[in-house]
Design a protein around this motif. Structure first.
Motif, PDB file in Angstrom:
ATOM      1  N   THR A 151     -62.726 134.825 -41.940  1.00 22.63           N
ATOM      2  CA  THR A 151     -62.492 136.185 -42.439  1.00 22.63           C
ATOM      3  C   THR A 151     -63.476 136.556 -43.542  1.00 22.63           C
ATOM      4  O   THR A 151     -63.982 137.674 -43.603  1.00 22.63           O
ATOM      5  CB  THR A 151     -61.065 136.295 -42.975  1.00 22.63           C
ATOM      6  OG1 THR A 151     -60.157 135.836 -41.972  1.00 22.63           O
ATOM      7  CG2 THR A 151     -60.733 137.726 -43.344  1.00 22.63           C
ATOM      8  N   SER A 209     -46.050 139.788 -43.098  1.00 26.49           N
ATOM      9  CA  SER A 209     -45.834 138.904 -44.241  1.00 26.49           C
ATOM     10  C   SER A 209     -45.164 139.643 -45.386  1.00 26.49           C
ATOM     11  O   SER A 209     -44.294 139.099 -46.076  1.00 26.49           O
ATOM     12  CB  SER A 209     -47.173 138.312 -44.696  1.00 26.49           C
ATOM     13  OG  SER A 209     -47.004 137.512 -45.834  1.00 26.49           O
ATOM     14  N   SER A 210     -45.553 140.887 -45.587  1.00 22.76           N
ATOM     15  CA  SER A 210     -44.943 141.676 -46.671  1.00 22.76           C
ATOM     16  C   SER A 210     -43.470 141.966 -46.396  1.00 22.76           C
ATOM     17  O   SER A 210     -42.704 142.258 -47.321  1.00 22.76           O
ATOM     18  CB  SER A 210     -45.702 142.992 -46.850  1.00 22.76           C
ATOM     19  OG  SER A 210     -45.556 143.818 -45.704  1.00 22.76           O
ATOM     20  N   LEU A 257     -50.633 131.731 -43.272  1.00 23.07           N
ATOM     21  CA  LEU A 257     -49.745 132.872 -43.421  1.00 23.07           C
ATOM     22  C   LEU A 257     -48.424 132.629 -42.706  1.00 23.07           C
ATOM     23  O   LEU A 257     -47.353 133.017 -43.167  1.00 23.07           O
ATOM     24  CB  LEU A 257     -50.416 134.134 -42.861  1.00 23.07           C
ATOM     25  CG  LEU A 257     -51.492 134.768 -43.746  1.00 23.07           C
ATOM     26  CD1 LEU A 257     -52.195 135.884 -42.983  1.00 23.07           C
ATOM     27  CD2 LEU A 257     -50.879 135.313 -45.024  1.00 23.07           C
ATOM     28  N   ASN A 305     -44.535 132.741 -44.193  1.00 15.00           N
ATOM     29  CA  ASN A 305     -43.624 133.810 -43.777  1.00 15.00           C
ATOM     30  C   ASN A 305     -42.244 133.232 -43.486  1.00 15.00           C
ATOM     31  O   ASN A 305     -42.016 132.636 -42.449  1.00 15.00           O
ATOM     32  CB  ASN A 305     -44.165 134.510 -42.510  1.00 15.00           C
ATOM     33  CG  ASN A 305     -45.356 135.360 -42.816  1.00 15.00           C
ATOM     34  OD1 ASN A 305     -45.526 135.803 -43.942  1.00 15.00           O
ATOM     35  ND2 ASN A 305     -46.198 135.589 -41.830  1.00 15.00           N
ATOM     36  N   GLU A 314     -50.618 140.500 -42.220  1.00 16.74           N
ATOM     37  CA  GLU A 314     -50.374 140.857 -43.611  1.00 16.74           C
ATOM     38  C   GLU A 314     -49.155 141.776 -43.745  1.00 16.74           C
ATOM     39  O   GLU A 314     -48.337 141.631 -44.666  1.00 16.74           O
ATOM     40  CB  GLU A 314     -51.611 141.529 -44.192  1.00 16.74           C
ATOM     41  CG  GLU A 314     -52.823 140.609 -44.287  1.00 16.74           C
ATOM     42  CD  GLU A 314     -54.042 141.329 -44.837  1.00 16.74           C
ATOM     43  OE1 GLU A 314     -53.930 142.533 -45.132  1.00 16.74           O
ATOM     44  OE2 GLU A 314     -55.104 140.691 -44.956  1.00 16.74           O
ATOM     45  N   CYS A 315     -49.029 142.695 -42.794  1.00 18.10           N
ATOM     46  CA  CYS A 315     -47.915 143.633 -42.840  1.00 18.10           C
ATOM     47  C   CYS A 315     -46.585 142.909 -42.631  1.00 18.10           C
ATOM     48  O   CYS A 315     -45.612 143.132 -43.371  1.00 18.10           O
ATOM     49  CB  CYS A 315     -48.100 144.715 -41.783  1.00 18.10           C
ATOM     50  SG  CYS A 315     -46.779 145.943 -41.726  1.00 18.10           S
ATOM     51  N   MET A 318     -55.044 140.696 -37.767  1.00 18.86           N
ATOM     52  CA  MET A 318     -55.056 140.276 -39.173  1.00 18.86           C
ATOM     53  C   MET A 318     -54.274 141.266 -40.044  1.00 18.86           C
ATOM     54  O   MET A 318     -53.566 140.876 -40.968  1.00 18.86           O
ATOM     55  CB  MET A 318     -56.506 140.156 -39.648  1.00 18.86           C
ATOM     56  CG  MET A 318     -57.300 139.079 -38.911  1.00 18.86           C
ATOM     57  SD  MET A 318     -59.064 139.100 -39.272  1.00 18.86           S
ATOM     58  CE  MET A 318     -59.052 138.616 -40.996  1.00 18.86           C
ATOM     59  N   GLU A 319     -54.395 142.529 -39.703  1.00 15.36           N
ATOM     60  CA  GLU A 319     -53.675 143.546 -40.468  1.00 15.36           C
ATOM     61  C   GLU A 319     -52.175 143.429 -40.249  1.00 15.36           C
ATOM     62  O   GLU A 319     -51.376 143.561 -41.188  1.00 15.36           O
ATOM     63  CB  GLU A 319     -54.170 144.936 -40.037  1.00 15.36           C
ATOM     64  CG  GLU A 319     -53.562 146.077 -40.828  1.00 15.36           C
ATOM     65  CD  GLU A 319     -54.161 147.419 -40.423  1.00 15.36           C
ATOM     66  OE1 GLU A 319     -53.391 148.402 -40.346  1.00 15.36           O
ATOM     67  OE2 GLU A 319     -55.386 147.473 -40.193  1.00 15.36           O
TER      68      GLU A 319
END
Length: 929
Positions: free
Chosen positions: A554, A58-59, A11, A15, A55-56, A51-52
Motif C-alpha cells: 500500500t 474496521s471502524s 486489519l 476487527n 477500513e470502513c 482497501m477502503e
C-alpha cells in the motif's frame, strides 16, 4: 513495508465485533451500501475499493471475513445494481479475504441459477467465480463469524431440509455445499438442453414458472440484444460443464464426494442416477454430441469417486479439506490404490543441470516441456498444481544457493536463469503445444462453433492454471526472499507494478515507466515479482496481475516519495548516443530489456568501427547475457550468431575472414568463458552449435604465426587460439583421463607455468600427459613435504576432521586421511599437476583456464587411491581460503568413488531413516552395481 495482504490480515485480526458490534453494523450498513453504489462511478481499480471497505468495516468493529457484508453485497448485486465493475469488486473481495467464498457462492447460487435464463450475464460471471473459489475453504474463522456463515449457507441452500440433518460444523457445510453445486450444475445443464428425467429428488436448479414473469416485465429488448443473450445462454451450458470438469478432477473434490458416499449413500446414488442417464446413447440431443469430450471427463471424474480407495485417516482427511495451498494439501492425502503426486523429478533434473561436470547438448527448455506434460498426466493433477510444483522446484533451486560454498561451480546466475528464463519458456511451449494441437484437430464447419469454444477453454485452463499458480506463490514467503544479487531487480519489478497502478488511477501512462516512481528500497520486491515480469515479457499473463491483493504494498502504491524515473542507459543507446566509455560501462552492468536493443547491438558488432564492434561484443556478453532473463534466449542466439561470422563481400586475401574479426571474437570468447555463462548456453541447448563454431576458429588461429608486434591490450593470435581451443575442450570434455594414450613433452615443472602463460592452449597437452600417466599408475609416490613438493600439513587435519564429521552425519565411517604417515604421499604425476595448478592466478580474466584445470584435477584425483583427494583439497584450501567449504564438501563426495563399503553404509543409512524400516528390514547391497 507491509504488503497489502499483510495489511488485510492485520486489519482482520484487529476487527473484533464486540457486544455493540452488531448495533454499529445495523446503524452503519446503509452507509456501507451507499459507498458500494458509488464504486462503479469511480475509475479506480477494485483493489482500492477493497482497501477502503476494510477500513470502513474496521471502524464499525466488523470482523473479517464479514458474513453481514456478504449478505448485503449479494442482495445488492442480484439484481438491482448488476454492474460489471461490482463483479470485479466481488472477485477482489474474495481474493482479499474480505468475504468467505463458501458463503458468497451459496448466496449467489440460490439467486442466479434459478434465473440463469433471464440473467445470462450474471450466470456466466457466477460460473467464473465458481471455477476459482468453489474448492477454496479455510476453517480458521472466528466462532462468531462461523455460526453466521453456517446459518447463512444453510438458509440459502436449504441444506438441513434437503439432507435431513442438523448442520453443526463448517466442514459439514462445505461437503454438502459442494455436492449441492455439482448436482445443481448437472440439473441446470439438462434443463437448458431440454432433457427431461425423473430424478430421485427435487432438482436444485429448476426455477418456478412465475419467476420469469416477475423479471423486468416492462422492458422490451431489441432483437439484436436478444440474439446476443441467447448466444450467452447456449455457451453458459457448455461453460457449466467445463466448470464441473475443472472442479471434479481435483483430489479435494474426490474426498468431498467420497464423504457424501460414505455418510449419505442415497444422496450420492441420486447423483449417480443423473450420470447414468447422461450416458444413455438414446438421448436425442445435439448439444450432448458437441459437449461429449468434456462430458466424458466429468462422468469419469464422478465415477472415480465410487472406485476410489484411500486410507481414511482423520488428520489426512482434514488436510485435504483445509485449503492451506493446493500444493501442500495434495501432499497430505494418503492413497492405497494410487500413488501420491510425485514432483521430485523437477528438483532432481534442475539440480543435476547445475552440475559443472556436465554440459548436456539437449535444451533444458525441451526437457522441462516434456517433463511438465508427463508429470501432469502421471500425477493426474490440475494445471495449477503442475505449474505450482514447477515454480516451487525452481525457487528451491535458487534458495539452495543463498549461502553457497564459494568455488569454481555454477552459482546464482545459472540458477536464476532456470527460474526466470528456462521455466517460463518451457511453460510457453506447453501452452503453444495445446494451441497447435487444437488448431490441427478442429474441422472447419458451422457445427464446430461450440467445440471451438470448448477447445479454446482447454487452452485457457492451462493459462488460468498458470496464473493461479503464480498467485498462490505469494503464500510461500520463505522461498520468495530474493538473494542479494537480485534485490535491486526485485525492487525494480515491484516498483514498476506500483507505478502502473498509480498512473492508471491518475489517468497517466499506465506503462509503469511514466513520470513517477517510488523508492526502490521501499518497494518490498521478491522473487514472485521477477517471475511475474518474466511471464508478462513472454505474454503468458498481462499487467492485470499487478492488481492482485498484496502484490504491491500500500505504501508503494500511494507513492509519497514520488520522484522522476532514472533514465535507462539503453534508452540513451536506442536514441543514438555514441558508445563512449561511461555508456559502455553502464550497458555492461545493466541488462537489456527489449529485443530491439539487442538487435541494434548485434548490428553494431557486425558493421561498426573496430572500437564499436569490440565494445558491442563485450556489452552483449555481459549483464544482458547473464541477467537479461526476459530476453535471454535472444541474447544467447545473437552471441552464438556472432561466432558464426559470414565472409564479408569486400574481403580479399589469403587469411581467413575469421582473423579479420579476431578482436571481436576474442572479446566474445572471453566474455562467455565464466562458469555460469557456459552453463547458461548449455541450458539453452546450444553446446553443439558453439562447439561447431569453435572448430574453424581453432583451425584459423592455430594455423597462423603470431605477429611480433602484438603488445598491450591488443589480442594476440596465441590468445585468440587459446580462448577458442580451451572453450572447445570444456564443451567436449577432452580433459578426462584417456585409457591408453600418452602425450610426450612438457619439460620441467618450472617451465610448465611459463608455457601456460605464453600459450594457454598448451594446458590441454599438459593435462593430457599427466592424465595418461595417472591412469597408467606406474609412477612412484612422492612425499608432499614442503621441500620437493608443497605440503598440505597446515590444513590437512582440519579438512580431515570436517570430512569425517560430514560423513558421520549420514552414517558413513572413513579411515583417517593421513593414517599416521608423515609426510603424506601422492603419485608423482598427480603431485606435479596439483603443484602446477595452485600457481595459477585467481582472476576473473583467467576463468577460462581454471574451468579446464579444475575439472581435470578432480577427474585425475578420482583415479588416485584414497586419500589423494583430501590432500589435494588441503593444498587448494591453503591457496584459496574462501573456497574451504566447497573443497571440504567435494572431498566428502569423493570417498564414494574409492570405497564401496562407504556406498553400502550410505544406502543402509538412507533406508533406515524411513519409519517403516523399523518393523522388519534388512538391506543387501550389491556393491558391483
Amino acid at each position: 513495508m507491509m504488503s497489502s495482504n499483510v495489511a488485510f490480515s492485520s486489519l482482520t485480526e484487529q476487527n473484533i465485533m464486540g457486544s455493540g458490534g452488531e448495533c454499529e453494523w445495523n446503524e452503519g450498513k446503509e452507509k456501507v451500501l451507499e459507498r458500494v453504489k458509488l464504486f462503479p462511478q469511480r475509475k479506480e481499480p477494485p483493489l482500492y475499493w477493497v482497501m477502503e471497505l476494510i477500513e470502513c468495516l474496521s471502524s464499525l468493529n466488523v470482523r473479517l471475513p464479514s458474513p453481514e457484508f456478504a449478505e448485503l453485497l449479494v442482495s445488492h448485486l442480484c439484481f438491482d445494481y448488476n454492474h460489471p465493475s461490482l463483479w470485479k469488486f466481488l472477485q477482489q473481495a474474495l481474493s482479499s479475504r474480505l468475504l468467505f467464498p463458501l458463503q458468497v457462492l451459496s448466496l449467489l447460487s440460490c439467486r442466479i441459477i434459478p434465473l440463469r435464463h433471464c440473467q445470462p450475464e450474471a450466470y456466466r460471471l457466477f460460473l467464473e467465480l465458481l471455477r476459482q473459489y468453489a474448492l477454496s475453504f479455510d476453517p480458521n474463522v472466528a466462532d462468531s463469524c462461523k455460526l453466521k456463515i453456517i446459518n447463512s449457507v444453510d438458509t440459502a441452500l436449504q441444506l438441513s431440509r434437503t439432507y435431513n440433518i442438523s448442520v453443526l460444523e463448517l466442514g459439514h457445510v462445505f461437503v454438502l455445499f459442494f455436492h449441492s453445486i455439482v448436482t445443481a450444475l448437472i440439473d441446470s445443464t439438462l434443463d437448458d438442453w431440454g432433457i427431461q428425467m425423473k430424478p430421485c429428488e427435487e432438482p436444485f436448479s429448476n426455477p418456478k414458472s412465475d419467476l420469469y414473469m416477475d423479471i423486468d416485465p416492462n422492458v422490451t429488448h431489441s432483437i439484436k440484444r436478444n440474439e446476443y443473450r441467447e448466444q450467452i445462454r447456449k455457451r453458459n451450458s457448455f461453460m457449466a460443464l467445463e466448470v464441473l470438469e475443472r472442479l471434479t478432477e481435483s483430489r479435494k473434490a474426490t474426498i468431498l464426494l467420497q464423504s457424501v458416499l460414505l455418510n449419505m449413500p442415497e444422496k450420492f446414488n441420486c447423483l449417480l442416477q443423473r450420470i447414468r442417464f447422461l450416458e444413455s446413447p438414446e438421448l436425442p440431443c445435439s448439444e450432448l454430441k458437441l459437449a461429449n469430450p468434456v462430458l466424458t471427463k466429468v462422468l469419469s471424474n464422478i465415477h472415480r469417486v465410487s472406485d476410489f480407495e484411500f486410507h481414511l485417516d482423520k488428520n489426512r482427511l482434514v488436510g485435504i479439506l483445509v485449503d492451506v495451498g493446493s500444493f501442500n494439501s495434495l501432499l497430505r492425502c494418503n492413497y492405497s490404490s494410487r500413488q501420491s503426486p510425485c514432483w521430485v523429478p523437477f528438483d532432481i533434473y534442475m539440480e543435476n543441470a547445475m552440475d559443472s561436470k556436465q554440459l548436456p547438448t539437449k535444451s533444458a527448455i525441451d526437457v522441462l516441456t516434456e517433463g511438465i506434460k508427463t508429470l501432469h498426466t502421471f500425477n493426474q493433477a490440475s494445471w495449477q498444481e503442475t505449474f505450482l510444483a514447477l515454480w516451487l522446484s525452481a525457487l528451491r533451486l535458487v534458495q539452495r544457493e543463498r549461502d553457497p560454498p564459494e568455488g569454481p561451480i555454477p552459482h546464482l546466475e545459472a540458477r536464476l536463469s532456470v527460474l526466470l528464463s528456462i521455466v517460463p519458456l518451457a511453460i510457453a511451449n506447453v501452452l503453444k503445444d495445446e494451441v497447435e494441437h487444437n488448431s490441427s484437430s478442429v474441422q472447419v464447419s458451422m457445427a464446430s462453433e461450440f467445440r471451438s469454444e470448448m477447445e479454446r477453454k482447454s487452452v485457457d485452463s492451462r493459462k488460468h492454471g498458470l496464473i493461479l499458480s503464480v498467485q498462490v506463490l505469494g503464500h510461500f514467503s520463505s522461498l520468495l526472499c530474493p538473494p542479494d544479487l537480485v534485490v535491486g531487480a526485485a525492487n525494480h519489478a515491484a516498483t514498476k507494478a506500483a507505478c502502473f497502478i498509480y498512473n492508471s488511477v491518475n489517468g497517466e501512462d499506465g506503462s509503469g515507466t511514466g513520470i513517477h516512481s517510488c523508492n526502490y528500497t521501499r518497494a518490498g520486491g521478491n522473487l514472485r515479482h521477477l517471475i511475474v515480469e518474466a511471464c508478462i515479457a513472454r505474454k503468458l499473463m498481462d499487467t492485470s496481475v499487478y492488481f492482485w491483493p498484496g502484490y504491491v504494498s500500500t505504501s508503494a502504491v500511494s507513492l509519497p516519495d514520488a520522484a522522476p524515473v532514472e533514465k535507462s542507459p539503453w534508452s540513451a543507446f536506442l536514441e543514438g548516443t555514441l558508445l563512449n566509455d561511461p555508456l559502455i560501462n553502464s550497458l555492461m552492468v545493466t541488462p537489456a530489456s527489449s529485443l530491439a536493443e539487442i538487435e541494434k547491438l548485434y548490428y553494431i558488432a557486425l558493421n561498426g568501427s573496430e572500437t564499436e564492434r569490440v565494445a558491442a561484443a563485450k556489452i552483449l556478453c555481459s549483464a544482458s547475457l547473464s541477467c537479461g532473463w526476459y530476453i535471454q534466449e535472444h541474447v544467447v542466439h545473437y552471441v552464438v550468431k556472432l561466432l558464426l561470422f559470414l565472409v564479408p563481400p569486400s574481403h580479399s586475401g589469403s587469411w581467413s575472414h575469421l582473423v579479420d574479426n579476431m578482436s571481436v571474437l576474442s572479446a566474445i570468447l572471453l566474455g562467455v568463458s565464466s562458469v555460469d555463462t557456459v552453463h547458461i548456453i548449455s541450458l539453452h541447448g546450444l553446446v553443439p552449435t558453439v562447439a561447431a563454431s569453435l572448430m574453424p576458429l581453432c583451425e584459423a588461429f592455430g594455423s597462423l604465426k603470431p605477429t611480433l608486434n602484438s603488445t598491450g591490450d591488443e589480442p594476440s593470435t596465441y590468445m585468440a587460439f587459446s580462448l577458442a581451443f580451451l572453450f572447445l575442450i570444456r564443451l567436449w570434455k577432452f580433459y578426462r583421463p584417456p585409457l591408453d594414450h600418452c602425450v610426450t613433452g612438457g619439460g620441467a615443472l618450472e617451465g610448465l607455468r611459463d608455457l601456460v602463460d605464453f600459450l594457454p592452449a598448451s594446458l590441454a597437452a599438459i593435462i593430457g600427459y599427466f592424465s595418461s600417466e595417472v591412469t597408467r599408475g606406474v609412477w612412484k609416490l612422492v612425499p608432499m613435504n614442503g621441500i620437493d613438493w608443497p605440503s598440505p600439513a597446515a590444513t590437512l587435519q582440519s579438512v580431515e576432521s570436517e570430512i569425517k564429521a560430514i560423513l558421520a552425519a549420514v552414517g558413513v565411517d572413513v579411515p583417517n586421511c593421513s593414517s599416521g604417515i608423515s609426510p603424506v604421499m601422492l603419485p608423482l604425476p598427480m603431485a606435479a599437476l596439483v603443484s602446477l595448478t595452485i600457481t595459477f592466478k585467481l582472476e576473473k580474466s583467467q576463468e577460462y583456464i581454471h574451468a579446464v584445470a579444475g575439472a581435470a584435477l578432480e577427474n585425475c584425483a578420482s583415479n588416485c587411491p584414497w586419500p589423494s583427494m583430501p590432500i589435494i583439497g588441503s593444498l587448494w584450501a591453503q591457496k584459496v581460503r574462501r573456497w574451504h567449504n566447497f573443497i571440504v564438501v567435494s572431498c566428502s563426495r569423493s570417498v564414494f568413488r574409492h570405497n564401496k563399503d562407504c556406498v553400502t553404509q550410505l544406502l543402509r543409512s538412507c533406508f533406515s531413516s524411513f519409519p517403516w524400516n523399523k518393523m522388519c528390514f534388512s538391506l543387501q547391497v550389491d556393491c558391483r552395481i
